[in-house]
Design a protein around this motif. Structure first.
Motif, short mmCIF file in Angstrom:
data_model
loop_
_atom_site.label_atom_id
_atom_site.label_comp_id
_atom_site.label_asym_id
_atom_site.label_seq_id
_atom_site.Cartn_x
_atom_site.Cartn_y
_atom_site.Cartn_z
N GLU A 59 -2.55 -0.65 -13.17
CA GLU A 59 -3.67 -1.55 -13.46
C GLU A 59 -3.27 -2.95 -13.03
N LEU A 60 -4.07 -3.55 -12.14
CA LEU A 60 -3.77 -4.86 -11.61
C LEU A 60 -4.13 -5.95 -12.60
N ALA A 61 -3.33 -7.01 -12.61
CA ALA A 61 -3.70 -8.22 -13.34
C ALA A 61 -4.87 -8.89 -12.63
N ALA A 62 -5.59 -9.71 -13.35
CA ALA A 62 -6.79 -10.33 -12.79
C ALA A 62 -6.48 -11.19 -11.57
N SER A 63 -5.30 -11.81 -11.56
CA SER A 63 -4.95 -12.71 -10.45
C SER A 63 -4.22 -12.01 -9.31
N ALA A 64 -4.00 -10.71 -9.43
CA ALA A 64 -3.22 -9.98 -8.41
C ALA A 64 -4.08 -9.68 -7.18
N PRO A 65 -3.45 -9.61 -5.99
CA PRO A 65 -4.20 -9.21 -4.80
C PRO A 65 -4.60 -7.74 -4.89
N GLY A 66 -5.65 -7.36 -4.15
CA GLY A 66 -6.16 -6.00 -4.23
C GLY A 66 -5.47 -5.02 -3.30
N ARG A 67 -4.81 -5.53 -2.26
CA ARG A 67 -4.15 -4.66 -1.28
C ARG A 67 -2.67 -4.58 -1.58
N TRP A 68 -2.15 -3.33 -1.71
CA TRP A 68 -0.75 -3.11 -1.99
C TRP A 68 -0.22 -2.02 -1.07
N VAL A 69 1.09 -1.98 -0.90
CA VAL A 69 1.73 -0.96 -0.07
C VAL A 69 2.75 -0.22 -0.92
N LEU A 70 2.57 1.09 -0.99
CA LEU A 70 3.57 1.96 -1.64
C LEU A 70 4.53 2.44 -0.57
N ASP A 71 5.81 2.21 -0.78
CA ASP A 71 6.83 2.53 0.21
C ASP A 71 7.89 3.42 -0.43
N ILE A 72 8.22 4.53 0.24
CA ILE A 72 9.29 5.43 -0.21
C ILE A 72 10.32 5.45 0.92
N ASP A 73 11.42 4.74 0.72
CA ASP A 73 12.36 4.47 1.80
C ASP A 73 13.47 5.52 1.87
N TYR A 74 13.08 6.76 2.11
CA TYR A 74 14.05 7.84 2.35
C TYR A 74 13.41 8.79 3.36
N ALA A 75 13.75 8.59 4.63
CA ALA A 75 13.08 9.28 5.72
C ALA A 75 13.18 10.80 5.68
N PRO A 76 14.29 11.43 5.21
CA PRO A 76 14.37 12.90 5.24
C PRO A 76 13.40 13.64 4.31
N LEU A 77 12.70 12.95 3.41
CA LEU A 77 11.72 13.64 2.57
C LEU A 77 10.69 14.33 3.46
N GLN A 78 10.43 15.60 3.19
CA GLN A 78 9.63 16.38 4.13
C GLN A 78 8.13 16.34 3.84
N ARG A 79 7.73 16.34 2.59
CA ARG A 79 6.30 16.37 2.29
C ARG A 79 6.01 15.60 1.01
N ILE A 80 5.09 14.65 1.10
CA ILE A 80 4.65 13.86 -0.05
C ILE A 80 3.13 13.80 0.02
N ASP A 81 2.47 14.40 -0.95
CA ASP A 81 1.01 14.34 -1.04
C ASP A 81 0.63 13.31 -2.10
N LEU A 82 -0.14 12.33 -1.69
CA LEU A 82 -0.52 11.22 -2.57
C LEU A 82 -1.99 11.33 -2.95
N VAL A 83 -2.27 11.15 -4.24
CA VAL A 83 -3.64 11.14 -4.75
C VAL A 83 -3.78 9.94 -5.67
N LEU A 84 -4.74 9.07 -5.36
CA LEU A 84 -5.04 7.92 -6.22
C LEU A 84 -6.40 8.17 -6.87
N ALA A 85 -6.44 8.08 -8.19
CA ALA A 85 -7.67 8.40 -8.91
C ALA A 85 -7.97 7.31 -9.94
N SER A 86 -9.25 7.21 -10.28
CA SER A 86 -9.69 6.29 -11.32
C SER A 86 -10.78 6.98 -12.13
N GLY A 87 -10.57 7.04 -13.45
CA GLY A 87 -11.53 7.73 -14.30
C GLY A 87 -11.67 9.20 -13.99
#
Length: 334
Positions: A59-87
C-alpha cells in the motif's frame, strides 16, 4: 509499505510451498491455505525442488510515486510468475525468469525486473510463484524507476570491469601459449573460459548480451560451465605441479576426474543427463580434485617450490569463496 528497504521487504513477505503444484493465484487470492513466515536468512530459501508461492501486501503512502520496479537480482532463477491484485481482482500479470526469452521480458535488464503501476491509498496483494532447479535465491528490491536505474547502472559498470579483467587474463594466457607453445598457458586459458562463462551466467550478463535467444543457455550455463571448469583446473594443476613426474598416482586420479567431467558435460549438453545431477557432480568433483592436488602442492611448498606456494594461496582464497556461495545457495547465509 512500498518505500521499505530490501530487509523490510523480506520481513514483510510470506511463503507457501506447493510440492503438489495444486494452487492457482486465483485460489490464493480468494483465501486459500495460510502462508507462513520467511526464514531468517534474508534473500535465500535454499535449494527447493518444489514451487514456492510468495505473498507481499502493498500500500503506497499518499506522497509516494505510482510507478515502481520490482527487481529480483539472481539471474539463474528459471521461472517466476507474478500476479498483482487489488480487492481480489487481478490488475497485472507477468512472467520472469531464465525460461522466458530475453526479448519477451518485461524489462530488458540483467536481472529479473518488472514495472508495477500502483495507486496511493489502494491495498494491493502481490503473489510470486517461484520454481527453479537450482537454489532459490531471492534478493528482492522494490524501488522507483530512477533509483532502480541508478542501481542497475552501478552494477552494470562493476560487471563490465570484472568481465574486462577476466578477458585480459584470457587474452594474455592465450597469447603466451601461442608465443611459447607451453600447454600450461592453454590449460589456464580454458580454466578462465569456464570461470568467465559461469560468472556471465550467474550475474545475468550472458543472457543480456551473448545468448539472449537461447533459453537453454540462460537456464543451464552455470552448471555446464562449472562442469567444464573441473577438467581445466585438474589439468592445470597437473602441469603446474609437474604431477606426472612427481605424483603420478594423483595425476592419474585427476585424469579420471577430467574424463568423467567432460563426458557428463557432453551428456548434459545433449539433454541426456538433467540439471541437478550435473550440478551435484560439478560440486563434488570440484572439491575432490582439490583434495587430491593440495597435498601434493603442500609437500612441494615445504620443499621451497614458490609456484606451489602461490597455488596454495590461490586455493585458500578460492575455498573461502566456495564456502560462502555454498552456504548462500543452501540457505545458511543471508
Amino acid at each position: 509499505q512500498a518505500q521499505q528497504p530490501a530487509a523490510g521487504l523480506w520481513q514483510a513477505l510470506q511463503m507457501l510451498p506447493d510440492p503438489e503444484q495444486r494452487y492457482t493465484a486465483q485460489e490464493l487470492l480468494q483465501g486459500g491455505p495460510a502462508f507462513g513466515p520467511m526464514p531468517p536468512t534474508q534473500g535465500t530459501l535454499g535449494v527447493r525442488a518444489e514451487p514456492v508461492w510468495l505473498r507481499l501486501p502493498l500500500e503506497l503512502a499518499a506522497s509516494a510515486p505510482g510507478r515502481w520496479v520490482l527487481d529480483i537480482d539472481y539471474a539463474p532463477l528459471q521461472r517466476i510468475d507474478l500476479v498483482l491484485a487489488s480487492g481480489g481482482r487481478v490488475v497485472q500479470q507477468a512472467a520472469l525468469g531464465s525460461h522466458v526469452p530475453f526479448a519477451q521480458r518485461p524489462l530488458p535488464t540483467r536481472s529479473h525486473a518488472v514495472g508495477l503501476d500502483l495507486q496511493p491509498g489502494v491495498a494491493y496483494e502481490l503473489l510470486l510463484r517461484v520454481q527453479t532447479q537450482g537454489a532459490m535465491v531471492l534478493p528482492l528490491r522494490l524501488s522507483p524507476p530512477a533509483m532502480h536505474a541508478e542501481h542497475a547502472l552501478r552494477e552494470q559498470m562493476l560487471q563490465g570491469l570484472l568481465t574486462g579483467l577476466a578477458l585480459c587474463l584470457w587474452i594474455y594466457s592465450l597469447a603466451q601459449w601461442i608465443n611459447q607453445r607451453e600447454v600450461l598457458f592453454l590449460q589456464y586459458t580454458l580454466l578462465i573460459s569456464g570461470s568467465l562463462l559461469f560468472s556471465l551466467h550467474f550475474f545475468g550478463v550472458g543472457a543480456q548480451y551473448l545468448w539472449s535467444h537461447s533459453t537453454w543457455f540462460s537456464s543451464n550455463m552455470s552448471a555446464l560451465a562449472a562442469q567444464l571448469m573441473v577438467p581445466a583446473s585438474a589439468q592445470f594443476l597437473i602441469a603446474a605441479l609437474d604431477m606426472r613426474t612427481r605424483a603420478p598416482r594423483s595425476a592419474r586420479l585427476l585424469d579420471a576426474i577430467s574424463v568423467i567431467s567432460l563426458v557428463s558435460a557432453l551428456l548434459f549438453g545433449l539433454d541426456v543427463v538433467g540439471y541437478r545431477p550435473v550440478a551435484i557432480a560439478s560440486m563434488l568433483f570440484g572439491v575432490v580434485h582439490l583434495v587430491i592436488a593440495l597435498p601434493v602442492a603442500t609437500r612441494q611448498a615445504r620443499q621451497g617450490d614458490r609456484a606451489a606456494s602461490f597455488l596454495l594461496l590461490g586455493a585458500f582464497l578460492n575455498a573461502i569463496g566456495i564456502i560462502q556461495i555454498s552456504a548462500l545457495l543452501r540457505g545458511h547465509l543471508a
